[in-house]
Scaffold this motif. Structure first.
Motif, PDB file in Angstrom:
ATOM      1  N   ALA A  79       0.746  -1.120  -0.087  1.00  0.00           N
ATOM      2  CA  ALA A  79       0.113  -0.026   0.011  1.00  0.00           C
ATOM      3  C   ALA A  79       0.664   1.897   0.362  1.00  0.00           C
ATOM      4  O   ALA A  79       1.828   1.030   1.078  1.00  0.00           O
ATOM      5  CB  ALA A  79      -1.020  -0.342   0.804  1.00  0.00           C
ATOM      6  N   ILE A  80       0.562   2.707  -1.618  1.00  0.00           N
ATOM      7  CA  ILE A  80       1.606   3.412  -1.002  1.00  0.00           C
ATOM      8  C   ILE A  80       0.321   4.672  -0.354  1.00  0.00           C
ATOM      9  O   ILE A  80      -0.691   4.677  -0.100  1.00  0.00           O
ATOM     10  CB  ILE A  80       1.358   3.753  -1.893  1.00  0.00           C
ATOM     11  CG1 ILE A  80       0.719   3.777  -3.276  1.00  0.00           C
ATOM     12  CG2 ILE A  80       3.022   2.932  -2.992  1.00  0.00           C
ATOM     13  CD1 ILE A  80       1.160   4.636  -4.517  1.00  0.00           C
ATOM     14  N   GLY A  81       1.114   5.453  -0.625  1.00  0.00           N
ATOM     15  CA  GLY A  81       0.197   7.205   0.034  1.00  0.00           C
ATOM     16  C   GLY A  81      -0.618   7.990  -0.988  1.00  0.00           C
ATOM     17  O   GLY A  81       0.585   7.777  -1.734  1.00  0.00           O
ATOM     18  N   PRO A  95       6.536  -0.424  11.579  1.00  0.00           N
ATOM     19  CA  PRO A  95       6.778  -1.415  12.122  1.00  0.00           C
ATOM     20  C   PRO A  95       5.186  -2.427  12.129  1.00  0.00           C
ATOM     21  O   PRO A  95       6.176  -3.652  12.389  1.00  0.00           O
ATOM     22  CB  PRO A  95       6.911  -0.326  13.136  1.00  0.00           C
ATOM     23  CG  PRO A  95       7.444   0.593  13.120  1.00  0.00           C
ATOM     24  CD  PRO A  95       6.897   0.940  12.112  1.00  0.00           C
ATOM     25  N   TRP A  96       4.478  -2.026  12.679  1.00  0.00           N
ATOM     26  CA  TRP A  96       3.241  -2.906  12.145  1.00  0.00           C
ATOM     27  C   TRP A  96       3.195  -3.759  11.412  1.00  0.00           C
ATOM     28  O   TRP A  96       2.446  -4.524  11.461  1.00  0.00           O
ATOM     29  CB  TRP A  96       1.260  -1.739  13.160  1.00  0.00           C
ATOM     30  CG  TRP A  96       1.024  -2.689  12.482  1.00  0.00           C
ATOM     31  CD1 TRP A  96       0.053  -3.661  12.994  1.00  0.00           C
ATOM     32  CD2 TRP A  96       0.108  -2.695  10.798  1.00  0.00           C
ATOM     33  NE1 TRP A  96      -1.238  -3.683  11.995  1.00  0.00           N
ATOM     34  CE2 TRP A  96      -1.010  -3.788  11.197  1.00  0.00           C
ATOM     35  CE3 TRP A  96       0.280  -1.361   9.595  1.00  0.00           C
ATOM     36  CZ2 TRP A  96      -1.612  -3.590  10.641  1.00  0.00           C
ATOM     37  CZ3 TRP A  96      -0.287  -1.945   8.874  1.00  0.00           C
ATOM     38  CH2 TRP A  96      -2.188  -2.556   9.205  1.00  0.00           C
ATOM     39  N   ALA A 100       2.962  -7.269  10.293  1.00  0.00           N
ATOM     40  CA  ALA A 100       1.998  -8.431   9.907  1.00  0.00           C
ATOM     41  C   ALA A 100       1.786  -8.354   8.332  1.00  0.00           C
ATOM     42  O   ALA A 100       1.046  -9.085   8.024  1.00  0.00           O
ATOM     43  CB  ALA A 100       0.675  -7.252   9.477  1.00  0.00           C
ATOM     44  N   GLY A 101       3.073  -8.152   7.608  1.00  0.00           N
ATOM     45  CA  GLY A 101       3.799  -8.610   6.602  1.00  0.00           C
ATOM     46  C   GLY A 101       3.059  -7.428   5.931  1.00  0.00           C
ATOM     47  O   GLY A 101       2.677  -9.057   4.150  1.00  0.00           O
ATOM     48  N   VAL A 102       2.513  -6.739   5.321  1.00  0.00           N
ATOM     49  CA  VAL A 102       2.433  -5.476   5.013  1.00  0.00           C
ATOM     50  C   VAL A 102       3.038  -4.759   4.688  1.00  0.00           C
ATOM     51  O   VAL A 102       3.962  -4.148   5.303  1.00  0.00           O
ATOM     52  CB  VAL A 102       1.224  -5.010   5.559  1.00  0.00           C
ATOM     53  CG1 VAL A 102       0.739  -4.032   4.561  1.00  0.00           C
ATOM     54  CG2 VAL A 102      -0.301  -5.842   6.174  1.00  0.00           C
ATOM     55  N   SER A 103       3.341  -4.455   3.384  1.00  0.00           N
ATOM     56  CA  SER A 103       4.677  -3.674   2.379  1.00  0.00           C
ATOM     57  C   SER A 103       3.886  -1.884   2.728  1.00  0.00           C
ATOM     58  O   SER A 103       3.182  -1.972   2.335  1.00  0.00           O
ATOM     59  CB  SER A 103       5.658  -4.057   1.514  1.00  0.00           C
ATOM     60  OG  SER A 103       5.895  -4.879   1.578  1.00  0.00           O
ATOM     61  N   LEU A 104       4.220  -0.901   3.688  1.00  0.00           N
ATOM     62  CA  LEU A 104       3.814   0.453   3.163  1.00  0.00           C
ATOM     63  C   LEU A 104       4.904   0.975   2.952  1.00  0.00           C
ATOM     64  O   LEU A 104       5.495   1.611   3.808  1.00  0.00           O
ATOM     65  CB  LEU A 104       2.971   0.515   4.625  1.00  0.00           C
ATOM     66  CG  LEU A 104       2.181   1.606   5.156  1.00  0.00           C
ATOM     67  CD1 LEU A 104       1.019   1.799   4.372  1.00  0.00           C
ATOM     68  CD2 LEU A 104       1.622   1.908   6.536  1.00  0.00           C
ATOM     69  N   ARG A 105       4.219   1.917   2.366  1.00  0.00           N
ATOM     70  CA  ARG A 105       5.018   3.664   2.318  1.00  0.00           C
ATOM     71  C   ARG A 105       4.515   4.981   2.312  1.00  0.00           C
ATOM     72  O   ARG A 105       3.361   4.855   0.966  1.00  0.00           O
ATOM     73  CB  ARG A 105       5.489   2.739   0.057  1.00  0.00           C
ATOM     74  CG  ARG A 105       7.039   1.109   0.224  1.00  0.00           C
ATOM     75  CD  ARG A 105       7.946   1.232   1.057  1.00  0.00           C
ATOM     76  NE  ARG A 105       9.077   0.204   0.678  1.00  0.00           N
ATOM     77  CZ  ARG A 105       8.558  -0.316   1.456  1.00  0.00           C
ATOM     78  NH1 ARG A 105       7.929  -0.734   2.866  1.00  0.00           N
ATOM     79  NH2 ARG A 105       9.288  -1.332   2.199  1.00  0.00           N
TER      80      ARG A 105
END
Length: 383
Positions: A79-81, A95-96, A100-105
């Protein structure tokens, strides 16, 4: 590999004072159910997870639970902003997300490697994804400088900077791997969905499709709320929003996009409808005509073909309790303004009450009650 592409959730959206929390819960539950049925290898959420840069705790809980639920289907999740999101706040959740195994950018970092995410499907298909969050014009220049491309000159455009960034980020694309890009931006020639924030879709923010590398197998975009493919040398697509954000989008068909692609074949793309949100409708007519309208289950925008008067909104809402927006029909106002005898108020030497009365008269509105309300308001403000 199979990809589920979605974007523009806008969790936390309030429509004319009406909370849409229950709708978002139902919509995101349906998106998760689609993921369970389709079993994608990768889920891409291409920005605007939230409707505001300061989401409520309730909105944050809903988004994090939805991302976790998508991950629990067995898919990798990226997921991206977007322009509505607070990028640094999303990065604070990393970090969360990683646990949770989610790639957040959320924002562009000073290392190109931060924006390259790689994986492999259960069937052994390798994929590489460049994740580019929304960039304002100011930060596009800063990001270009961080990667030491060339001097960022004032004369260069936003599109120049985005193109140069993507050129660096996608430099590792090669054969034998499914090459993917996700970004949150406006592409020239695409059709707006109707509810986007205009300042970030026009005024120099649109980029040509040539900014994307021709060897990208699929480009998953967010920002425009209508599902559509963009003419480009690679397969560039907006998934659209999974629900109509406001009445400007009532004709959209909310959906998520399913993509099947390999390193050696072109993507096969189809939309899966998302139907859980309350539909939005616009109705118009006189009070007599509106009394015959079947309100159905949707939220309503009402254009009234009646002369303006105090209490008209309440009369309409008594007929149509789900009317969130009530306005005099713009076509009627235009007809009144263009009618013979319509004139602009002359300001010199006239009191505010006289000017307001003149405005009301020019709109065919002679209600003394409205004039009295104006007098009360003006006296309160001026004292």
């Amino acid at each position: 590999m199979k990809i589920l592409h979605t974007s523009d959730w806008h969790v936390g959206k309030v429509l004319k004072g009406q909370s849409r929390v229950d709708e978002h819960i139902a919509v995101l539950a349906q998106v998760v159910e689609i993921a369970r049925d389709e079993r994608p290898d990768l889920v891409i959420v291409a920005g605007d997870l939230y409707d505001t840069a300061a989401p409520s705790p309730e909105a944050t809980k809903l988004v994090t639970r939805a991302l976790s639920a998508l991950r629990s289907t067995g898919a990798q999740v990226v997921a991206i902003g977007g322009n509505h999101d607070n990028g640094p706040t999303l990065d604070a959740l990393r970090p969360w997300a990683e646990a949770a195994g989610v790639s957040l950018r959320g924002t562009v970092r000073d290392s190109a490697a931060e924006h390259l995410i790689e994986g492999e499907t259960a069937g052994g298909e390798r994929w590489r994804l460049v994740a580019l969050p929304f960039l304002s014009q100011r930060y596009a220049i800063r990001a270009a400088e961080m990667y030491e491309l060339t001097a960022a000159e004032a004369s260069q455009t936003y599109a120049d900077h985005i193109g140069r960034l993507l050129s660096v980020l996608c430099a590792g694309f090669g054969s034998g791997t499914v090459n993917l890009v996700t970004a949150h931006l406006t592409v020239v020639g695409a059709t707006m969905g109707g509810g986007e924030r205009e300042a970030h879709t026009v005024m120099g923010y649109a980029v040509p499709s040539t900014v994307f590398p021709s060897n990208a197998h699929y480009v998953a975009l967010g920002h425009l709320h209508r599902s559509q493919q963009v003419v480009a040398s690679s397969h560039v697509r907006y998934s659209g929003s999974p629900l109509a954000i406001d009445f400007g989008e009532e004709d959209n068909a909310p959906s998520v996009t399913i993509v099947e692609v390999t390193a050696d074949t072109a993507p096969r793309v189809r939309d899966v409808p998302v139907t859980a949100a309350t539909p939005l409708r616009t109705v118009r007519g006189t009070l007599a005509q509106l009394s015959e309208v079947d309100p159905g289950e949707g939220w309503l925008r009402v254009f009234v073909r009646e002369m303006p008067r105090a209490g008209l909104r309440e009369e309409v809402q008594a007929l149509l309790p789900k009317a969130l927006e009530v306005r005099i029909d713009p076509d009627l106002l235009r007809e009144l303004a263009e009618a013979p005898g319509a004139r602009a108020a002359q300001r010199a030497g006239r009191s505010p009450r006289e000017l307001f009365a003149d405005y009301l008269e020019s709109r065919g509105h002679a209600d003394e009650g409205v004039k009295e309300l104006f007098d009360e308001l003006y006296e309160e403000v001026s004292t």
